[in-house]
Design an enzyme around this catalytic site. Structure first.
Site, PDB file in Angstrom:
ATOM      1  N   GLY A 207     -11.839  -4.118  -6.610  1.00 27.99           N
ATOM      2  CA  GLY A 207     -11.539  -3.300  -7.540  1.00 27.99           C
ATOM      3  C   GLY A 207     -10.693  -3.920  -8.809  1.00 27.99           C
ATOM      4  CB  THR A 208      -9.293  -6.960  -9.757  1.00 24.69           C
ATOM      5  OG1 THR A 208     -10.147  -7.907  -8.865  1.00 24.69           O
ATOM      6  CG2 THR A 208      -8.178  -6.817  -8.521  1.00 24.69           C
ATOM      7  N   GLY A 209     -12.211  -6.058 -11.026  1.00 23.61           N
ATOM      8  CA  GLY A 209     -13.137  -5.694 -12.212  1.00 23.61           C
ATOM      9  C   GLY A 209     -13.930  -6.903 -12.251  1.00 23.61           C
ATOM     10  CE  LYS A 210     -14.437  -9.413  -6.942  1.00 21.28           C
ATOM     11  NZ  LYS A 210     -13.469  -8.548  -6.661  1.00 21.28           N
ATOM     12  CD  GLU A 427       7.885  11.115   6.332  1.00 21.79           C
ATOM     13  OE1 GLU A 427       8.257  10.248   5.556  1.00 21.79           O
ATOM     14  OE2 GLU A 427       7.019  10.913   7.413  1.00 21.79           O
ATOM     15  CG  HIS A 430      10.721   6.613   6.792  1.00 20.31           C
ATOM     16  ND1 HIS A 430      11.280   5.394   7.099  1.00 20.31           N
ATOM     17  CD2 HIS A 430       9.872   7.442   7.336  1.00 20.31           C
ATOM     18  CE1 HIS A 430      10.083   5.199   8.346  1.00 20.31           C
ATOM     19  NE2 HIS A 430       9.540   6.366   8.378  1.00 20.31           N
ATOM     20  CG  ASP A 504       7.359   4.397  10.686  1.00 24.02           C
ATOM     21  OD1 ASP A 504       6.616   4.239   9.509  1.00 24.02           O
ATOM     22  OD2 ASP A 504       8.059   5.472  10.683  1.00 24.02           O
TER      23      ASP A 504
END
Length: 611
Positions: A207-210, A427, A430, A504
């Site tokens: 997804g980085t654009g290669k 939650e 956390h 977790d």
């Protein structure tokens, strides 16, 4: 078989259409009036008949009255005079009529005899023709089985991608611009004694654009650009992949200078000797041919090979040496400035409300790739359509961030009051620990609405991009991760501990293990890496990692991991006891509102101590 049936159906439909059209034309045409023998005899006696044309068994009668035409069918072979005499026409009356006998053409007689067999013959001939075409097509496919399936990028001004359309990745673009310059002005570099690089390998996370950068090179370079996927070389028959490689490079050499782009090259470029196929393994044969074509005895001038992969660690070393992939271009995850530029590109043609600030979105999306950011804005636009809004609001963008990170909301999941309370405490554990431990990232959102595999979630993101992480940050993050587990034990006791904290505990164990075995973050074991992280690949699977320590050391590693986790649990418990009042307030708010954004969260629990 399907194609053959289709062709037969087409033939039958065409023949029926022709027959129907012919019958329609015949019925619609206005012809001569058909009469009987007695009427013709009376007309001859009355002197009304001007001429009779005899065509086989058909008589065409022309009357004196406006040359009116009539038609009569008689027995085939019976003379016209005999027919008239039989009905009482005298020779004198018959002599006043001009009789013209037309001889039928031989071809017409032949066709009349052939007509009953013509339709079946045409049908059989058509079937034989189309069957032979099918066989020829299969033979041609078999002969072209080893030819490459490379597609040439055609320049289209409306859809061509340029470097200006690619946001971020400045260093990668500079390297690729240099390759485009090599292709456009080869003489300038040749005069300096420089050689055109043989290959450029684009490496980076998915997804980085290669592939997008490869499209930009195709748009910028005014040379033929052939692109294929690595999986298109591999077939079940040995040698086909190598044959396709040869065909691909032959095409490129004929149109040199040219660019060949192989996407996901790790499909054929993995390390050799990893499987059971030996030298006859199809993938290895394909890789060998690529190596020879890029830098073998035969010259390969004018052809630059570009490739993309997100697994450079599994590639064969022979691919990466100079002379093959001379340029190895790493495409990093976009930083905050790059993310803002990427958002601007994908925000074009999208109506945003005035309260939407792309800079703030870039700050809220650390770790997002270009593909993630495109998906984010697309999901926000879809949500605006669902809500029947004319603009994309900020809350739509925030919801889309959660959707891209965790998945869609599961509002249909009905929780009992007990489960809802347990989720809220989990939650809150956390969130409270993460908020009041200063080395944790700021808490951006807390929710007890399930998304993806999570029953609830606490979203924390850094204010700025981080390249490194310290021991203090790891310890506080571990304490935050253990916060849900600790608060469940505190609130409900050991007997009522649920399966909720399982993910977790898994995450915390993985972090502690890396701290001990990879990062040297323990004083007892010293600055050393335990376990060889180089993957042992066998039959394309990771079986285990190499063990480079003794059993006694393994016990020490286990003790160090347990000590780190115990310390994280202790820190979380101390924090939750200290801020019990804030925890209860947050739990009540979660049960009531289900989702708490950052601003409201700070109003409930107060600001964190940054010192």
């Amino acid at each position: 078989m399907k194609s053959l049936l289709k062709n037969i159906t087409i033939i039958v439909l065409v023949l029926f259409s022709v027959a129907a059209a012919a019958s329609f034309v015949d019925m619609s045409q206005e012809g001569p009036e058909e009469i009987g023998v007695n009427r013709l005899a009376q007309e001859v006696k009355d002197g009304q008949v001007k001429m009779v044309e005899i065509e086989g068994d058909t008589l065409i009668i022309t009357l004196h009255e406006e040359d009116k035409k009539q038609e009569l069918k008689k027995e085939y072979g019976q003379p016209f005079t005999e027919l008239m005499q039989n009905v009482g026409v005298s020779p004198e009356s018959l002599g006043q009529v001009e009789v013209l006998v037309k001889k039928d053409p031989e071809w017409k007689l032949f066709l009349m005899g052939l007509a009953p067999f013509l339709l079946p013959f045409l049908l059989v001939a058509g079937l034989i023709y189309f069957m032979s075409r099918q066989v020829q097509g299969a033979n041609s496919k078999a002969m072209s089985f080893g030819s490459s399936k490379a597609k040439e990028a055609k320049p289209d001004e409306k859809h061509t991608t340029k470097f200006k359309d690619v946001a971020g990745a400045q260093e990668a673009k500079e390297e690729l611009k240099e390759i485009v310059s090599f292709l456009k002005h080869p003489k300038k570099f040749a005069d300096m004694g420089a050689k055109i690089p043989r290959g450029a390998l684009l490496m980076g996370a998915p997804g980085t654009g290669k592939t997008l950068l490869a499209k930009a090179v195709a748009g910028e370079a005014e040379v033929p650009f052939y692109h294929m996927s690595g999986s298109e070389f591999v077939e079940m028959f040995v040698g086909v992949g190598a044959s396709r490689v040869r065909d691909l490079f032959n095409k490129a050499k004929k149109s040199a200078p040219a660019i060949v782009f192989i996407d996901e090259i790790d499909a054929v470029g993995r390390k050799r000797g990893a499987g059971l196929g030996g030298g006859h393994d199809e993938r290895e044969q394909t890789l060998n041919q690529i190596l020879v074509e890029m830098d073998g005895f035969a010259p390969n001038s004018g052809v630059i090979v570009m490739a993309a992969t997100n697994r450079p660690d599994v590639l064969d070393k022979a691919l990466l040496r100079p002379g093959r992939f001379d340029r190895r271009i790493v495409i990093d995850m976009p930083d905050i400035n790059d993310r803002e530029e990427i958002l601007k590109v994908h925000a074009k043609n999208k109506p945003f409300a005035k309260d939407v600030d792309l800079r703030i979105i870039a700050e809220r999306t650390p770790g997002f790739t270009g593909a993630d950011l495109e998906s984010l804005l697309n999901e926000a636009a879809i949500l605006a359509v669902k809500k029947n809004k004319k603009e994309i609001r900020e809350d739509f963008v925030r919801q889309s961030i959660d959707k891209v990170l965790l998945g869609p909301e599961k509002r249909s999941r009905v929780l009992s009051d007990k489960e809802k309370e347990m989720t809220a405490y989990h939650e809150a554990g956390h969130a409270i620990v993460g908020h009041f431990l200063r080395h944790c990232d700021p808490v951006r959102k807390v929710s007890i609405i399930g998304r993806g595999m999570a029953g609830g979630y606490t979203l924390s993101m850094p204010a700025t991009d981080k390249r490194y992480q310290t021991i203090a940050q790891f310890r506080d993050d571990l304490a935050m991760t253990m916060g849900g587990y600790v608060i469940e034990k505190m609130q409900y006791g050991d007997d009522q501990l649920s399966t909720g904290p399982s993910s977790d505990l898994k995450k915390a164990t993985q972090i502690a293990t890396k701290m001990v075995m990879q990062y040297g973050m323990t004083s007892d074991l010293g600055p050393r890496v335990y376990g060889d992280n180089e993957e042992l690949i066998f039959l394309a699977q990771e079986i285990h990692e190499k063990k480079n320590y003794s059993e006694k050391t393994a016990e020490q590693i286990d003790m160090a991991i347990n000590e780190i986790l115990a310390q994280a649990e202790k820190t979380a418990k101390e924090t939750l006891i200290k801020y019990k009042k804030e925890t209860e307030a947050l739990v009540k708010a979660l049960i009531k509102d289900e989702t708490i954004e950052q601003e409201e969260f700070i109003n409930i629990v107060g600001k964190r101590n940054e010192k």
